[in-house]
Scaffold this motif. Structure first.
Motif, short mmCIF file in Angstrom:
data_model
loop_
_atom_site.label_atom_id
_atom_site.label_comp_id
_atom_site.label_asym_id
_atom_site.label_seq_id
_atom_site.Cartn_x
_atom_site.Cartn_y
_atom_site.Cartn_z
N UNK A 1 0.84 -1.20 0.00
CA UNK A 1 0.00 0.00 0.00
C UNK A 1 0.87 1.25 0.00
N UNK A 2 1.84 1.30 0.91
CA UNK A 2 2.70 2.48 1.02
C UNK A 2 3.56 2.67 -0.22
N UNK A 3 4.08 1.57 -0.78
CA UNK A 3 4.93 1.69 -1.95
C UNK A 3 4.17 2.28 -3.14
N UNK A 4 2.90 1.93 -3.28
CA UNK A 4 2.15 2.49 -4.40
C UNK A 4 1.91 3.98 -4.20
N UNK A 5 1.65 4.39 -2.98
CA UNK A 5 1.49 5.83 -2.72
C UNK A 5 2.79 6.57 -3.01
N UNK A 6 3.92 5.98 -2.61
CA UNK A 6 5.22 6.59 -2.91
C UNK A 6 5.42 6.69 -4.42
N UNK A 7 5.03 5.64 -5.14
CA UNK A 7 5.18 5.64 -6.59
C UNK A 7 4.39 6.78 -7.22
N UNK A 8 3.15 6.95 -6.80
CA UNK A 8 2.31 8.00 -7.37
C UNK A 8 2.91 9.38 -7.12
N UNK A 9 3.45 9.60 -5.93
CA UNK A 9 4.08 10.89 -5.64
C UNK A 9 5.34 11.10 -6.47
N UNK A 10 6.18 10.06 -6.56
CA UNK A 10 7.48 10.22 -7.21
C UNK A 10 7.39 10.15 -8.73
N UNK A 11 6.59 9.25 -9.25
CA UNK A 11 6.48 9.09 -10.71
C UNK A 11 5.56 10.13 -11.33
N UNK A 12 4.42 10.40 -10.65
CA UNK A 12 3.38 11.23 -11.25
C UNK A 12 3.27 12.62 -10.64
N UNK A 13 4.04 12.87 -9.58
CA UNK A 13 3.89 14.15 -8.89
C UNK A 13 2.60 14.26 -8.12
N UNK A 14 2.04 13.10 -7.73
CA UNK A 14 0.79 13.09 -6.99
C UNK A 14 -0.38 12.71 -7.89
N UNK A 15 -1.58 13.02 -7.43
CA UNK A 15 -2.81 12.71 -8.16
C UNK A 15 -3.36 14.00 -8.73
N UNK A 16 -3.29 14.13 -10.04
CA UNK A 16 -3.75 15.37 -10.68
C UNK A 16 -3.12 16.60 -10.04
N UNK A 17 -1.84 16.47 -9.69
CA UNK A 17 -1.12 17.58 -9.08
C UNK A 17 -1.23 17.68 -7.58
N UNK A 18 -2.01 16.82 -6.96
CA UNK A 18 -2.20 16.82 -5.51
C UNK A 18 -1.32 15.75 -4.89
N UNK A 19 -0.40 16.13 -4.05
CA UNK A 19 0.48 15.16 -3.39
C UNK A 19 -0.28 14.37 -2.33
N UNK A 20 0.13 13.12 -2.16
CA UNK A 20 -0.49 12.24 -1.17
C UNK A 20 0.28 12.32 0.14
#
Length: 435
Positions: A54-73
């Motif tokens: 769970x945590x690794x996927x959240x880290x991935x979204x922040x690092x790879x995508x810059x968050x969700x639609x620009x919103x950091x997790x």
């Protein structure tokens, strides 16, 4: 990685390699996700890989995508030890910031459902919790997609029917069901008994108290005496590996022993060695690390260090389950942002969960084709149709999916869910929504 390292690495991680419990984004707009975890206690062998994935996927979204639609997790772990009272304490401490809670425990889920509805915070009990929460008309704030324990029970029976040569061949068969004696373990029983009445098989239940997970010899003596054609199991933690060992010692055929999706991890089978070969379990997430999402995690979260990733359970069954759970949460947040913009609120994320539509095309974009199945949640159906169950089998070295998708008997489980939900609505004075 050696088998010994795989079995014991998760336990050791609870004490010497626990990831940072809190990670805070620096962007102005953030979305906070509380993580109810259990890296300690008798169920930590399952809780650790779930939390890591769970945590690794959240880290991935922040690092790879810059968050969700620009919103950091942002997220924070709260240790429950798989204890219901501690889980409720975690909920109360984090509810004012939390957008959606993932209890990772049927007991905790049952205990916070009513309060969460009053607080206006969603509960996502992914593949666990109350099966009747599938009826979104009554359970507005609870979701149990992609499938429930009742739906899983119907897929179990369909699989047995396939192996036996047809559903009509189930008449006269004897099925044993061993389970952790808790709300979690008891969930499938009504469905198994209803189908037994319809199809003509007998079902015998074997509860295992939490205090006796490591000593099941008496239970398996009864199972041996009853000589069941098939055995089913809903266990967790030490119960699973103990049951598999006991089954092998009495010579029970492993290819006729089926665990649920929480009873089919590497930690469950490796202690039995070669004797566990052939054991089956249901799953709604594919095993292994051969998907593009895993390559992304390896690159962006671990900097390409495969050994470090494997030390944190990367690619293991329950790690993958954690990744899938986080994916559902992230995509619900994404949907809420696209619909309502920012700031991200719990009410808007509830809308995102209720309108979640993970299509095959979207899964391909996420690098998850074949990893999880498409799902479509609606106002009335918080189970997303109940989906399909796959069977995975242990070959002595790894888990492999060995069936096509087994569609659940939604025609059986949906009326059950609606009837049970209506009883709950009457008890709690809830007026069902008109979806």
């Amino acid at each position: 990685m050696s088998l010994r390292k795989l079995v014991f690495g998760a336990v050791a991680a609870a004490f010497v390699a626990v990831p940072v419990a809190t990670e805070t984004a620096t962007a102005e707009e953030t979305a906070f996700i509380p993580m109810l975890t259990y890296r300690t206690g008798p169920y930590s062998v399952g809780g650790i890989p779930l939390a890591n994935g769970f945590a690794d996927y959240l880290k991935l979204v922040n690092k790879r995508d810059g968050g969700v639609e620009g919103v950091k997790l942002e997220w924070e772990e709260c240790e429950t030890g798989y204890n219901t009272e501690k889980g409720v304490e975690c909920y109360n401490r984090l509810k004012d910031r939390g957008l959606v809670f993932n209890p990772n425990s049927t007991g905790i889920t049952y205990s916070i459902i009513e309060q969460a509805a009053q607080d206006g915070v969603s509960v996502l009990s992914m593949g666990y919790g109350r099966a009747d929460a599938a009826d979104g008309r009554v359970f507005k704030w609870v979701f149990n997609f992609p499938t429930s324990y009742w739906s899983q029970a119907t897929a179990w029976v369909k699989y047995i029917g396939q192996v036996e040569g047809g559903m009509d061949k189930l008449k006269g068969k004897s099925i044993g069901y061993i389970f952790l004696d808790s709300a979690y373990g008891r969930e499938p029983i009504p469905t198994l008994e209803l189908l037994g009445e319809q199809l003509g098989y007998d079902v015998t239940t074997y509860p295992v108290p939490g205090a006796s997970m490591g000593d099941q010899s008496g239970v398996w003596l009864k199972i041996e005496q009853n000589d069941h054609d098939w055995m089913l199991m809903s266990g967790w933690g030490l119960m699973n590996q103990t049951a598999i060992k006991e089954a092998s010692e009495i010579g029970y055929p492993m290819d006729h022993f089926i665990g649920n999706w929480w009873s089919g991890s590497e930690a469950d089978v490796l202690p039995s060695g070669a004797a566990a070969t052939g054991y089956l379990s249901g799953t709604f997430t594919a095993p292994g690390s051969g998907y593009p999402v895993h390559a992304d995690i390896l690159r962006d979260v671990y900097g390409g260090d495969k050994a470090a990733a494997e030390d944190n359970s990367w690619g293991q069954v329950l790690y993958n389950r954690g990744v899938s759970n986080a994916t559902y949460v992230v995509e619900a947040i994404r949907g809420s942002i696209k619909e309502f913009g920012t700031p991200v609120t719990a009410a808007n994320v509830r809308w995102g969960l209720e309108n979640l539509g993970l299509t095959a095309d979207r899964l391909a974009e996420l690098g998850m084709t074949g990893f999880i199945a498409p799902v479509q949640v609606t106002c009335a159906d918080h189970e997303g149709g109940g989906g399909a169950l796959f069977m995975q089998q242990w070959d002595g070295d790894k888990w492999s999916v060995v069936t096509e998708a087994i569609p659940v008997m939604h025609d059986v489980t949906r009326p059950m869910a609606e009837a049970s939900a209506l009883e709950y609505a009457v008890e709690k004075n809830i007026t069902p929504r008109d979806c």
